[in-house]
Design a protein around this motif. Structure first.
Motif, PDB file in Angstrom:
ATOM      1  N   LYS A  87       0.829  -1.210   0.000  1.00  0.00           N
ATOM      2  CA  LYS A  87       0.000   0.000   0.000  1.00  0.00           C
ATOM      3  C   LYS A  87       0.861   1.256   0.000  1.00  0.00           C
ATOM      4  CE  LYS A  87      -3.925   2.197   2.326  1.00  0.00           C
ATOM      5  NZ  LYS A  87      -4.898   2.112   3.447  1.00  0.00           N
ATOM      6  N   LYS A  88       1.983   1.231   0.696  1.00  0.00           N
ATOM      7  CA  LYS A  88       2.851   2.416   0.760  1.00  0.00           C
ATOM      8  C   LYS A  88       3.517   2.707  -0.577  1.00  0.00           C
ATOM      9  CE  LYS A  88       6.964  -0.070   2.391  1.00  0.00           C
ATOM     10  NZ  LYS A  88       7.980  -0.176   3.454  1.00  0.00           N
ATOM     11  N   ASN A  89       3.461   1.730  -1.494  1.00  0.00           N
ATOM     12  CA  ASN A  89       4.069   1.920  -2.810  1.00  0.00           C
ATOM     13  C   ASN A  89       3.096   2.505  -3.830  1.00  0.00           C
ATOM     14  OD1 ASN A  89       5.362  -0.619  -1.437  1.00  0.00           O
ATOM     15  ND2 ASN A  89       6.920   0.138  -2.851  1.00  0.00           N
ATOM     16  N   ILE A  90       1.852   2.721  -3.402  1.00  0.00           N
ATOM     17  CA  ILE A  90       0.822   3.238  -4.307  1.00  0.00           C
ATOM     18  C   ILE A  90       0.491   4.684  -3.929  1.00  0.00           C
ATOM     19  CG2 ILE A  90      -1.440   2.820  -5.332  1.00  0.00           C
ATOM     20  CD1 ILE A  90       0.485   0.444  -5.562  1.00  0.00           C
ATOM     21  N   GLU A  91       0.524   5.579  -4.905  1.00  0.00           N
ATOM     22  CA  GLU A  91       0.209   6.980  -4.681  1.00  0.00           C
ATOM     23  C   GLU A  91      -0.928   7.399  -5.612  1.00  0.00           C
ATOM     24  OE1 GLU A  91       2.545  11.283  -4.400  1.00  0.00           O
ATOM     25  OE2 GLU A  91       3.353   9.698  -5.675  1.00  0.00           O
ATOM     26  N   TYR A  92      -2.085   7.711  -5.025  1.00  0.00           N
ATOM     27  CA  TYR A  92      -3.220   8.186  -5.809  1.00  0.00           C
ATOM     28  C   TYR A  92      -3.356   9.691  -5.610  1.00  0.00           C
ATOM     29  CZ  TYR A  92      -7.967   9.062  -7.409  1.00  0.00           C
ATOM     30  OH  TYR A  92      -9.053   9.585  -8.064  1.00  0.00           O
ATOM     31  N   LEU A  93      -3.241  10.435  -6.702  1.00  0.00           N
ATOM     32  CA  LEU A  93      -3.232  11.900  -6.632  1.00  0.00           C
ATOM     33  C   LEU A  93      -4.539  12.535  -7.072  1.00  0.00           C
ATOM     34  CD1 LEU A  93       0.371  12.488  -8.037  1.00  0.00           C
ATOM     35  CD2 LEU A  93      -0.363  12.433  -5.649  1.00  0.00           C
ATOM     36  N   GLY A  94      -5.515  11.732  -7.498  1.00  0.00           N
ATOM     37  CA  GLY A  94      -6.790  12.284  -7.926  1.00  0.00           C
ATOM     38  C   GLY A  94      -6.678  13.020  -9.251  1.00  0.00           C
ATOM     39  N   ARG A  95      -7.651  13.885  -9.491  1.00  0.00           N
ATOM     40  CA  ARG A  95      -7.648  14.677 -10.717  1.00  0.00           C
ATOM     41  C   ARG A  95      -6.596  15.779 -10.652  1.00  0.00           C
ATOM     42  NH1 ARG A  95     -14.073  15.873 -11.809  1.00  0.00           N
ATOM     43  NH2 ARG A  95     -14.636  13.840 -12.672  1.00  0.00           N
ATOM     44  N   LYS A  96      -5.971  16.049 -11.777  1.00  0.00           N
ATOM     45  CA  LYS A  96      -5.012  17.141 -11.888  1.00  0.00           C
ATOM     46  C   LYS A  96      -5.287  17.911 -13.185  1.00  0.00           C
ATOM     47  CE  LYS A  96      -2.728  16.207  -8.133  1.00  0.00           C
ATOM     48  NZ  LYS A  96      -2.761  17.134  -6.992  1.00  0.00           N
ATOM     49  N   PRO A  97      -5.064  19.230 -13.178  1.00  0.00           N
ATOM     50  CA  PRO A  97      -5.231  19.994 -14.418  1.00  0.00           C
ATOM     51  C   PRO A  97      -4.348  19.424 -15.526  1.00  0.00           C
ATOM     52  CG  PRO A  97      -4.988  21.465 -12.537  1.00  0.00           C
ATOM     53  CD  PRO A  97      -4.690  20.083 -12.038  1.00  0.00           C
ATOM     54  N   TYR A  98      -4.880  19.430 -16.732  1.00  0.00           N
ATOM     55  CA  TYR A  98      -4.182  18.814 -17.858  1.00  0.00           C
ATOM     56  C   TYR A  98      -2.771  19.374 -18.041  1.00  0.00           C
ATOM     57  CZ  TYR A  98      -3.497  16.971 -22.576  1.00  0.00           C
ATOM     58  OH  TYR A  98      -3.014  16.318 -23.671  1.00  0.00           O
ATOM     59  N   LYS A  99      -2.626  20.682 -17.881  1.00  0.00           N
ATOM     60  CA  LYS A  99      -1.322  21.305 -18.109  1.00  0.00           C
ATOM     61  C   LYS A  99      -0.292  20.934 -17.050  1.00  0.00           C
ATOM     62  CE  LYS A  99      -2.862  25.221 -20.902  1.00  0.00           C
ATOM     63  NZ  LYS A  99      -2.843  26.697 -21.077  1.00  0.00           N
ATOM     64  N   GLU A 100      -0.745  20.341 -15.949  1.00  0.00           N
ATOM     65  CA  GLU A 100       0.187  19.922 -14.897  1.00  0.00           C
ATOM     66  C   GLU A 100       0.721  18.499 -15.090  1.00  0.00           C
ATOM     67  OE1 GLU A 100      -1.417  20.444 -11.005  1.00  0.00           O
ATOM     68  OE2 GLU A 100      -1.883  22.575 -11.299  1.00  0.00           O
ATOM     69  N   LEU A 101       0.138  17.740 -16.010  1.00  0.00           N
ATOM     70  CA  LEU A 101       0.534  16.342 -16.178  1.00  0.00           C
ATOM     71  C   LEU A 101       2.032  16.169 -16.468  1.00  0.00           C
ATOM     72  CD1 LEU A 101      -2.467  14.776 -18.138  1.00  0.00           C
ATOM     73  CD2 LEU A 101      -1.947  14.642 -15.693  1.00  0.00           C
TER      74      LEU A 101
END
Length: 356
Positions: free
Chosen positions: A226-240
């Protein structure tokens, strides 16, 4: 976030009945309810899209146009009606997906969607599909010529990610985090790969319904990663691109259902523009691009195949560098500016006689 029980592809499935996948079959009344409500969803779609498209035009516009461009059966139905009303001269189908392939629960809803989709496509003056697999399907079903222009990438935006930031070995997935994304298989594969690459990370960016996200983290917890998984949710397209700077391999390990088989994955070209080799399910449209330009590994939709590909790319740095170099070499040809110009020129050349 509200997901109605009549929602498009899933019906009662993934969310109301807490499925991990809408393909799950129940016994007895649950399965019956699932099919009934999924079928009723046809009426929800019918009153939700087309009437409001037409009403919006009648209330807010009413002008005449030379060319109507629409994607999906409901938008193209509007184009068909406006042409009958002599409000537009030419209808162009932007054929970006096999919409019927998104219906996986009942055959009736699949057949209804396929009939409507084929009807409006037949009425279009020009069909431009995103890939060869979808174009061949349309040729077979519609018996007419199909033009092909792929999806693309804002190359200058994503090329920024070619300059990497310090980070541990990292897999990245961007886009809709759905049951067909294959992320549960990736997590299972990581549990095996972690024996050789203990600090392997998975970064997930995109919208995910709580039920599926909880399932992914519960699975990771069971596998002690679990500590190896990072969920960041939605992000603005230009930040990808900022997040792609901290990644090594892009994931497009889709379930080989029809909607994924015929679609053209934007994320794959974005990974390539960032210099990331791609791990992708074989026998789907975008996998043909990865295979043609040698930009990553094609895998079966199962955890052992995915685990082997991950280890292969991280351990064999010469192969990794070759794939990455190929990504940088071939991604520019998918720049949106070029493709949009091709799209425009195709419309003008094919329909010049109609416009005159």
């Amino acid at each position: 976030e509200v997901d109605p029980i009549f929602n498009g592809p899933q019906g009662l499935g993934l969310y109301l009945l807490k499925d991990k996948s809408p393909l799950k079959n129940y016994k007895g009344i649950k399965q019956g309810l699932k099919k009934v409500f999924n079928t009723i969803g046809i009426f929800k779609e019918t009153i939700e899209f087309f009437p409001f498209y037409l009403l919006g035009y009648l209330l807010c516009d009413r002008r005449h146009y030379d060319i109507f461009i629409g994607g999906g059966q409901w938008a193209l139905l509007l184009g068909y009606v406006l042409k009958k009303m002599r409000k537009v001269k030419i209808v162009v189908a932007d054929d970006y997906d096999y919409q019927a392939g998104n219906q996986t629960i009942t055959k009736f809803r699949f057949l209804f969607t396929r009939y409507l989709e084929n009807f409006v496509l037949k009425q279009s003056d020009l069909i431009i599909s995103v890939g060869h697999l979808l174009a061949e399907l349309r040729k077979k079903e519609l018996k007419r010529e199909i033009k092909i222009i792929p999806n693309g990438v804002d190359y200058n935006l994503f090329a920024v990610a070619q300059e990497k930031l310090p980070h541990p070995p990292t897999l990245i997935y961007t886009g809709a985090v759905e049951w067909w994304s294959g992320l549960d298989l990736v997590i299972k594969a990581m549990a095996e790969v972690k024996k050789d690459i203990p600090n392997l990370q998975l970064m997930i960016i995109g919208h995910c319904y709580p039920q599926y996200l909880n399932y992914l983290f519960e699975l990771a917890k069971q596998l002690r990663i679990k500590k190896n998984i990072e969920y960041l949710g939605r992000k603005p397209y230009k930040e990808l691109p900022f997040y792609l700077k901290r990644a090594d391999i892009g994931l497009a390990v889709y379930s080989p259902i029809k909607i994924r088989k015929y679609g053209f994955s934007l994320k794959t070209i974005e990974y390539m523009a960032a210099g990331l080799p791609v791990i992708i399910t074989q026998n789907i449209q975008t996998a043909l691009i990865v295979k043609k330009y040698q930009c990553g590994k094609l895998v079966e939709f199962e955890e052992n195949s995915i685990a082997t590909a991950i280890k292969h790319l991280f351990i064999n740095q010469s192969i990794y560098k070759t794939y990455s170099s190929n990504c940088l070499k071939y991604a520019p040809q998918f720049d949106w500016e070029k493709l949009i110009d091709d799209f425009y020129q195709t419309i003008i050349s094919v329909n010049s006689t109609l416009l005159s």
